[in-house]
Design a protein around this motif. Structure first.
Motif, mmCIF file in Angstrom:
data_model
loop_
_atom_site.group_PDB
_atom_site.id
_atom_site.type_symbol
_atom_site.label_atom_id
_atom_site.label_comp_id
_atom_site.label_asym_id
_atom_site.label_seq_id
_atom_site.Cartn_x
_atom_site.Cartn_y
_atom_site.Cartn_z
ATOM 1 N N UNK A 184 -4.900 79.302 68.242
ATOM 2 C CA UNK A 184 -3.651 78.660 67.845
ATOM 3 C C UNK A 184 -3.944 77.489 66.905
ATOM 4 N N UNK A 185 -4.291 77.827 65.656
ATOM 5 C CA UNK A 185 -4.630 76.782 64.699
ATOM 6 C C UNK A 185 -3.428 75.866 64.414
ATOM 7 N N UNK A 186 -2.227 76.347 64.694
ATOM 8 C CA UNK A 186 -1.037 75.526 64.495
ATOM 9 C C UNK A 186 -1.119 74.212 65.271
ATOM 10 N N UNK A 187 -1.813 74.209 66.413
ATOM 11 C CA UNK A 187 -1.881 73.030 67.267
ATOM 12 C C UNK A 187 -2.997 72.064 66.882
ATOM 13 N N UNK A 188 -3.861 72.464 65.970
ATOM 14 C CA UNK A 188 -5.035 71.664 65.622
ATOM 15 C C UNK A 188 -4.644 70.577 64.616
ATOM 16 N N UNK A 189 -4.593 69.346 65.087
ATOM 17 C CA UNK A 189 -4.150 68.245 64.225
ATOM 18 C C UNK A 189 -5.084 68.009 63.049
ATOM 19 N N UNK A 190 -6.339 68.438 63.156
ATOM 20 C CA UNK A 190 -7.307 68.206 62.089
ATOM 21 C C UNK A 190 -7.215 69.235 60.970
ATOM 22 N N UNK A 191 -6.625 70.399 61.246
ATOM 23 C CA UNK A 191 -6.639 71.472 60.245
ATOM 24 C C UNK A 191 -5.270 72.054 59.912
ATOM 25 N N UNK A 192 -4.255 71.824 60.735
ATOM 26 C CA UNK A 192 -2.974 72.505 60.534
ATOM 27 C C UNK A 192 -2.148 71.913 59.397
ATOM 28 N N UNK A 193 -2.362 70.632 59.071
ATOM 29 C CA UNK A 193 -1.602 70.014 57.994
ATOM 30 C C UNK A 193 -0.243 69.495 58.411
ATOM 31 N N UNK A 194 0.119 69.665 59.671
ATOM 32 C CA UNK A 194 1.408 69.205 60.173
ATOM 33 C C UNK A 194 1.834 70.063 61.344
ATOM 34 N N UNK A 195 2.882 69.623 62.041
ATOM 35 C CA UNK A 195 3.326 70.325 63.225
ATOM 36 C C UNK A 195 4.600 71.115 63.012
ATOM 37 N N UNK A 196 5.530 70.980 63.969
ATOM 38 C CA UNK A 196 6.762 71.764 63.927
ATOM 39 C C UNK A 196 7.587 71.484 62.681
ATOM 40 N N UNK A 197 7.478 70.284 62.130
ATOM 41 C CA UNK A 197 8.291 69.927 60.964
ATOM 42 C C UNK A 197 7.998 70.835 59.780
ATOM 43 N N UNK A 198 6.714 70.985 59.410
ATOM 44 C CA UNK A 198 6.413 71.823 58.251
ATOM 45 C C UNK A 198 6.438 73.308 58.588
ATOM 46 N N UNK A 199 6.301 73.626 59.876
ATOM 47 C CA UNK A 199 6.307 75.031 60.277
ATOM 48 C C UNK A 199 7.717 75.575 60.390
ATOM 49 N N UNK A 200 8.606 74.867 61.090
ATOM 50 C CA UNK A 200 9.959 75.352 61.334
ATOM 51 C C UNK A 200 11.037 74.487 60.675
ATOM 52 N N UNK A 201 10.792 73.173 60.592
ATOM 53 C CA UNK A 201 11.771 72.292 59.970
ATOM 54 C C UNK A 201 12.006 72.596 58.510
#
Length: 358
Positions: A184-201
């Motif tokens: 779940x690279x989405x959860x990796x703060x060092x590599x994902x580039x952002x959280x729910x905002x850039x993914x779903x927002x």
């Protein structure tokens, strides 16, 4: 050659052999006359073999160079993790190919500006940027342009789901893989580039920009409610638009019941997304507060899917009307400004513009 006047069928390459390629791009392109996927690139050979067999793709590579050096390609879809979008998009443009880039456009404003400059230097290469927009949003744009609800005063958009783990379960099933192997690279703060905002927002913000135009300022709060990550899993933004309207954009990874809300209010009525239809609601009286409103249902005309829209733009030599690079850059700046607003506790200015065409 990547230009439409010498092409009968567009040969498409896909950078990224993950869930979005398997569940969206490949099955959708398979339904469209005039384009075919001829090359796919990814890290896992098992996935590449499966996708090639399932969708009749003749070639695969495990390096970007292997795909980008394919002289038979006319266009490339970038379907990679968020922080790789800009680098890959630049490489595609530099190869002289048409580009389709997943949301979000990128994770920094410098990257967005580089992509915009590269595209402006190559106006004949069509760049399609997710999100795409369905018939309801297109119909709402027409209604607002016609003045159906008077002067727009406010709007609300929300797009949220239960989190990346739900998406990854579907991806694992699509590839016939054990779910426990998913990273779940989405959860990796060092590599994902952002959280729910850039993914779903990005979806809720994009809908508001599509309807209301340029945003001038944003104020935001981001928080982590339940997901196992240092990144935000919930976000709320207040957007101030150049036309004077205020709007709220909401998103999150803590909503397994899923939400996709959109409504726009004005001085003469409101438009409310209601499933596949739009409720057009107007006052029956301007002198009786509790008078029942007038309600009509608008059934939007169907629109072509994202890949067919891209194909039509390539054939006509025009950049997409809404899903273009400048709108995507504006949305990216809004999201980055929202992060800054949350960190600093203040209102942040937005400087770019969602310019529709070069």
């Amino acid at each position: 050659m990547p230009f439409c006047e010498v092409i009968l069928t567009l040969n498409i390459g896909i950078l990224g052999a993950g869930g979005i390629a398997a569940l969206s791009h490949l099955p959708e392109i398979a339904t469209i006359d005039g384009m075919r996927v001829t090359h796919i690139c990814g890290r896992r050979e098992s996935r590449l073999r499966l996708l090639c067999a399932r969708f009749d793709v003749p070639r695969y590579s495990r390096t970007w160079a292997g795909l980008l050096n394919d002289d038979d390609l006319d266009a490339v879809i970038v379907a990679l993790p968020h922080p790789l979008h800009a680098e890959a998009g630049m490489a595609v443009l530099e190869r002289g190919l048409h580009l389709f880039i997943q949301k979000p456009l990128c994770t920094t404003l410098d990257e967005a500006n580089l992509l915009a400059a590269a595209s402006e230097a190559r106006p004949r290469q069509v760049v399609y940027c997710r999100p795409s927009f369905d018939g309801a949003v297109c119909e709402m744009r027409r209604q607002l342009a016609a003045g159906a609800i008077g002067t727009v005063s406010g709007a609300l958009a929300r797009h949220s789901h239960g989190g990346p783990e739900i998406y990854y379960a579907e991806v694992a099933d699509a590839f016939e893989e054990p779910r426990a192997t998913q990273d779940l690279w989405f959860f990796d703060a060092d590599t994902a580039g952002g959280g729910a905002l850039i993914d779903m927002g990005v979806y809720s913000i994009a809908n508001l920009v599509a309807l209301l135009g340029k945003a001038d300022h944003v104020s935001a709060r981001l928080t982590t409610v339940a997901q196992p990550t240092a990144l935000e899993d919930t976000a709320t933004l207040i957007l101030e638009f150049a036309n004077g309207a205020l709007a709220t954009a909401e998103t999150g990874w803590c909503d397994p019941a899923r939400s996709s809300l959109l409504r726009v209010h004005g001085t003469a009525g409101k438009l409310v997304l209601n499933g596949d239809a739009i409720d057009y609601i107007r006052p029956s009286s301007y002198e009786r507060e509790w008078a029942a409103p007038l309600v009509d249902e608008i059934r939007p005309a169907p629109v072509v899917n994202q890949h067919e829209e891209w194909l039509r733009c390539i054939e006509s030599g025009a950049q997409p009307e809404i899903s273009n690079l400048w709108t995507a850059r504006h949305i990216t700046e809004i999201m980055l400004a929202a992060v800054k607003s949350n960190e600093e506790g203040g209102r942040v200015a937005i400087h770019s513009s969602p310019r529709a065409t070069v």
